[in-house]
Design a protein around this motif. Structure first.
Motif, PDB file in Angstrom:
ATOM      1  N   HIS A  14       0.802  -1.226   0.000  1.00 45.03           N
ATOM      2  CA  HIS A  14       0.000   0.000   0.000  1.00 45.03           C
ATOM      3  C   HIS A  14       0.842   1.286   0.000  1.00 45.03           C
ATOM      4  CE1 HIS A  14      -4.185  -1.424   0.455  1.00 45.03           C
ATOM      5  NE2 HIS A  14      -3.649  -2.475   1.051  1.00 45.03           N
ATOM      6  N   SER A  15       1.922   1.294  -0.747  1.00 48.84           N
ATOM      7  CA  SER A  15       2.777   2.488  -0.863  1.00 48.84           C
ATOM      8  C   SER A  15       3.297   2.969   0.489  1.00 48.84           C
ATOM      9  CB  SER A  15       2.023   3.632  -1.571  1.00 48.84           C
ATOM     10  OG  SER A  15       1.760   3.318  -2.920  1.00 48.84           O
ATOM     11  N   HIS A  16       3.472   2.070   1.430  1.00 49.87           N
ATOM     12  CA  HIS A  16       4.085   2.457   2.709  1.00 49.87           C
ATOM     13  C   HIS A  16       5.603   2.457   2.517  1.00 49.87           C
ATOM     14  CE1 HIS A  16       1.001   2.859   5.924  1.00 49.87           C
ATOM     15  NE2 HIS A  16       0.247   2.413   4.927  1.00 49.87           N
ATOM     16  N   PHE A  17       6.045   3.508   1.852  1.00 48.71           N
ATOM     17  CA  PHE A  17       7.451   3.594   1.453  1.00 48.71           C
ATOM     18  C   PHE A  17       8.401   3.692   2.646  1.00 48.71           C
ATOM     19  CE2 PHE A  17       5.752   5.801  -2.607  1.00 48.71           C
ATOM     20  CZ  PHE A  17       5.512   4.578  -3.199  1.00 48.71           C
ATOM     21  N   GLU A  18       7.858   3.972   3.827  1.00 51.54           N
ATOM     22  CA  GLU A  18       8.732   4.070   5.002  1.00 51.54           C
ATOM     23  C   GLU A  18       9.432   2.746   5.312  1.00 51.54           C
ATOM     24  OE1 GLU A  18       4.549   3.310   6.768  1.00 51.54           O
ATOM     25  OE2 GLU A  18       5.445   4.348   5.048  1.00 51.54           O
TER      26      GLU A  18
ATOM     27  N   ALA B  94      21.980   4.727   7.618  1.00 52.62           N
ATOM     28  CA  ALA B  94      22.016   6.172   7.406  1.00 52.62           C
ATOM     29  C   ALA B  94      21.490   6.479   6.011  1.00 52.62           C
ATOM     30  CB  ALA B  94      23.445   6.690   7.562  1.00 52.62           C
ATOM     31  N   GLY B  95      20.634   7.439   5.941  1.00 52.82           N
ATOM     32  CA  GLY B  95      20.065   7.822   4.657  1.00 52.82           C
ATOM     33  C   GLY B  95      18.677   7.265   4.406  1.00 52.82           C
ATOM     34  N   ASP B  96      18.232   6.278   5.214  1.00 51.06           N
ATOM     35  CA  ASP B  96      16.893   5.716   5.017  1.00 51.06           C
ATOM     36  C   ASP B  96      15.812   6.791   5.144  1.00 51.06           C
ATOM     37  OD1 ASP B  96      17.996   3.238   4.643  1.00 51.06           O
ATOM     38  OD2 ASP B  96      17.169   2.323   6.453  1.00 51.06           O
ATOM     39  N   GLU B  97      15.913   7.590   6.203  1.00 55.41           N
ATOM     40  CA  GLU B  97      14.885   8.597   6.455  1.00 55.41           C
ATOM     41  C   GLU B  97      14.868   9.645   5.342  1.00 55.41           C
ATOM     42  OE1 GLU B  97      11.610  10.070   8.167  1.00 55.41           O
ATOM     43  OE2 GLU B  97      12.680   8.236   8.764  1.00 55.41           O
TER      44      GLU B  97
ATOM     45  N   ILE C 102      15.587   9.127   2.217  1.00 54.77           N
ATOM     46  CA  ILE C 102      14.941   8.509   1.057  1.00 54.77           C
ATOM     47  C   ILE C 102      13.425   8.536   1.227  1.00 54.77           C
ATOM     48  CG2 ILE C 102      14.574   6.317  -0.140  1.00 54.77           C
ATOM     49  CD1 ILE C 102      17.535   5.650   0.495  1.00 54.77           C
ATOM     50  N   ILE C 103      12.957   8.165   2.427  1.00 53.65           N
ATOM     51  CA  ILE C 103      11.519   8.106   2.703  1.00 53.65           C
ATOM     52  C   ILE C 103      10.882   9.485   2.575  1.00 53.65           C
ATOM     53  CG2 ILE C 103       9.817   7.626   4.504  1.00 53.65           C
ATOM     54  CD1 ILE C 103      11.966   5.520   5.559  1.00 53.65           C
TER      55      ILE C 103
ATOM     56  N   GLY D  41      12.058  11.899   0.945  1.00 51.27           N
ATOM     57  CA  GLY D  41      12.196  12.318  -0.438  1.00 51.27           C
ATOM     58  C   GLY D  41      11.008  11.895  -1.289  1.00 51.27           C
ATOM     59  N   TYR D  42      10.469  10.687  -1.031  1.00 51.07           N
ATOM     60  CA  TYR D  42       9.276  10.246  -1.756  1.00 51.07           C
ATOM     61  C   TYR D  42       8.102  11.187  -1.493  1.00 51.07           C
ATOM     62  CZ  TYR D  42      11.715   5.746  -2.394  1.00 51.07           C
ATOM     63  OH  TYR D  42      12.615   4.760  -2.736  1.00 51.07           O
ATOM     64  N   LEU D  43       7.904  11.535  -0.239  1.00 47.39           N
ATOM     65  CA  LEU D  43       6.810  12.440   0.114  1.00 47.39           C
ATOM     66  C   LEU D  43       6.987  13.811  -0.525  1.00 47.39           C
ATOM     67  CD1 LEU D  43       6.326  11.619   3.916  1.00 47.39           C
ATOM     68  CD2 LEU D  43       4.623  11.296   2.119  1.00 47.39           C
ATOM     69  N   GLU D  44       8.192  14.339  -0.419  1.00 41.81           N
ATOM     70  CA  GLU D  44       8.449  15.687  -0.926  1.00 41.81           C
ATOM     71  C   GLU D  44       8.319  15.729  -2.446  1.00 41.81           C
ATOM     72  OE1 GLU D  44       8.905  19.624  -0.792  1.00 41.81           O
ATOM     73  OE2 GLU D  44       8.681  18.283   0.933  1.00 41.81           O
ATOM     74  N   GLN D  45       8.787  14.690  -3.117  1.00 36.33           N
ATOM     75  CA  GLN D  45       8.686  14.659  -4.571  1.00 36.33           C
ATOM     76  C   GLN D  45       7.222  14.632  -5.006  1.00 36.33           C
ATOM     77  OE1 GLN D  45      10.786  11.391  -6.391  1.00 36.33           O
ATOM     78  NE2 GLN D  45      10.187  11.958  -8.459  1.00 36.33           N
ATOM     79  N   GLY D  46       6.418  13.801  -4.336  1.00 38.24           N
ATOM     80  CA  GLY D  46       4.997  13.751  -4.660  1.00 38.24           C
ATOM     81  C   GLY D  46       4.309  15.070  -4.390  1.00 38.24           C
ATOM     82  N   LYS D  47       4.656  15.686  -3.269  1.00 44.21           N
ATOM     83  CA  LYS D  47       4.068  16.976  -2.915  1.00 44.21           C
ATOM     84  C   LYS D  47       4.402  18.026  -3.969  1.00 44.21           C
ATOM     85  CE  LYS D  47       4.202  20.561   0.672  1.00 44.21           C
ATOM     86  NZ  LYS D  47       4.817  20.990   1.946  1.00 44.21           N
TER      87      LYS D  47
END
Length: 458
Positions: free
Chosen positions: A13-17, A255-258, A260-261, A263-269
């Motif tokens: 369900h697009s839970h990219f976290e 390191a960097g996981d957060e 990336i996560i 980043g998905y939200l911000e790109q969609g926004k």
């Protein structure tokens, strides 16, 4: 003896976290499986348009991430099949790197979708033939209006099994039909060795055996990953199936996981904010009721009815004053729901209103899950064109006492047909599901007409 490892996911369900952790785990097991073979399957609902980036890319970001997970095969869920307009689903899998198995969906001319395969036969290095069949939840009421023909499970299995008879040693189903239907399949088709399932969001930590068939499911949202070991003897017969699930929370972060996560939200926004929908006046400021009322007008206009009903829990926020963007609408109404036009006799509409009023206080704080709902509570029900005298149990329609013999039409949502609180809708309602627009798209189109963007302050 041959050892086969099967990794699987369902209902992400697009839970990219969870995706960075899941991706690393899958890659580690794929590279060093401690088995003779390793296969990776997904059982549907990989995407969910409540995530801004999925919505902004019409699911193409999900296909990219699917490819990164190196799946062997998968099927679709209702979020791919119903929550997307027909044209979007037609092109959704253009760039996918693995077969999409789906035996029970057809185009209106009865041909297979261009992206779907009826079944797949894998052959291991040691010569074991594994047949894979994919099935998704059979919902004629919603697939039909979206210009698809969905086939029932029994009808499909009775067609497919004779076609593959003698072509396999191991039979695996990849299903998005829910645990109860998986149990039904296991009871009625004993030749199935393993069902990799989804849809009902059941977590079965070590699988469930029904007669001779093992059923597995990993819950929802990528909280767990499935990991199954199969043992096959030299005659290519299944000796043992041992399902397990791995908690994503137990997997190490990096390191960097957060980043990336987020980043998905911000790109969609950023993508959705570029699309301006309407310019709303001050009366909408911090007023969720104003948002509900204009949305009632919107679905009534869309369904060409005088009457409408919506629940307050659908609205996760009020509508933004000034320039309203697609991101604002997506944030306020993330649900992949469709408008339904219901025809009821006056006596049945009276009964529906009584059901709503009876359940009103209970539903006000009821924590609802499923039925395409992406909020937290059901909330209060609001009407358009309906007034209720609770003391005398009288219902007024457009100012007139309801006529028990007259036919009325009311606009609502598929959500209300599916929830168990208002049985009149499902039992006696003549329900017409209106596709392809989501609720938020219907509301957005109406706002664009009523409060056009030409008023925007430059």
């Amino acid at each position: 003896m041959e050892n086969i490892r099967i990794l699987h996911t369902n209902d992400l369900h697009s839970h990219f976290e969870h995706f960075p952790k899941i991706g690393r785990y899958l890659h580690q097991m794929q590279e060093k499986p401690n088995a003779d073979e390793v296969y990776t399957f997904d059982a549907g609902d990989f995407m969910d348009r409540s995530h801004p980036l999925t919505d902004a890319t019409e699911g193409q970001i999900n296909i990219k991430l699917m490819n990164d997970f190196h799946y062997t095969a998968g099927t679709i869920g209702n979020n791919e099949g119903i929550s997307n307009p027909h044209a979007v689903l037609e092109d959704l899998f253009d760039h996918v790197n693995h077969p999409i198995l789906l035996s029970n969906l057809r185009e209106e001319d009865e041909s297979f979708p261009k992206w779907a395969k009826d079944y797949e036969i894998l052959t291991t290095k040691k010569g074991t033939r594994i047949a894979l069949v994919g099935l998704t939840a059979a919902y004629p009421m919603t697939y039909g209006p979206n210009h698809w023909h969905i086939k029932m499970l029994g009808e499909t299995m009775d067609r497919v099994l004779p076609e593959i008879e003698g072509k396999y040693d191991v039979l695996i189903l990849i299903t998005h039909v829910g645990l109860e239907k998986d149990r039904w399949l296991a009871k009625n088709y004993p030749q199935i060795d393993l069902i990799v399932g989804g849809h009902s969001h059941d977590l079965i930590p070590n699988g469930e055996k029904v007669n001779q068939t093992w059923i597995t499911q990993t819950g929802k949202w990528g909280n767990y990953v499935g990991d199954i070991m199969l043992e096959v003897n030299d005659q290519h017969q299944v000796v043992k199936i041992a399902p397990t699930t791995i908690s994503t929370a137990s997997m190490p972060e990096e390191a960097g996981d957060e980043q990336i996560i987020q980043g998905y939200l911000e790109q969609g926004k950023q993508i959705l904010e570029q699309d301006h929908v309407a310019y709303l006046p001050e009366k909408f400021a911090d007023d969720k009721v104003a948002a509900i009322q204009v949305s009632l007008d919107a679905i009534a206009h869309f369904a060409n009815t005088d009457l409408a009903m919506l629940s307050s829990g659908l609205f996760l926020s009020s509508f933004k004053v000034g320039t309203l963007t697609k991101f604002d609408l997506q944030k306020a109404l993330p649900h992949p729901m469709h408008v339904v036009r219901t025809k009821l006799k006056g006596s049945d509409l009276w009964r529906l209103v009584m059901e709503i009023e009876k359940n009103r206080h209970y539903l006000d704080h009821f924590p609802l899950q499923g039925m395409s709902f992406r909020g937290k509570i059901f909330g209060q029900m609001y009407y358009r064109g309906i007034k209720v005298d609770k003391l005398h149990r009288i219902v007024y329609v457009n100012g007139q006492k309801i006529n028990p013999e007259k036919d009325y039409q009311i606009a609502g949502l598929d959500h209300y047909v599916l929830v168990p609180f208002f049985p009149t809708l499902a039992i006696v309602g003549e329900n017409e599901f209106l596709f392809p627009q989501f609720l938020r798209e219907v509301v957005g189109d109406y706002l664009a007409q009523k409060y056009p963007i030409t008023q925007e302050v430059k």
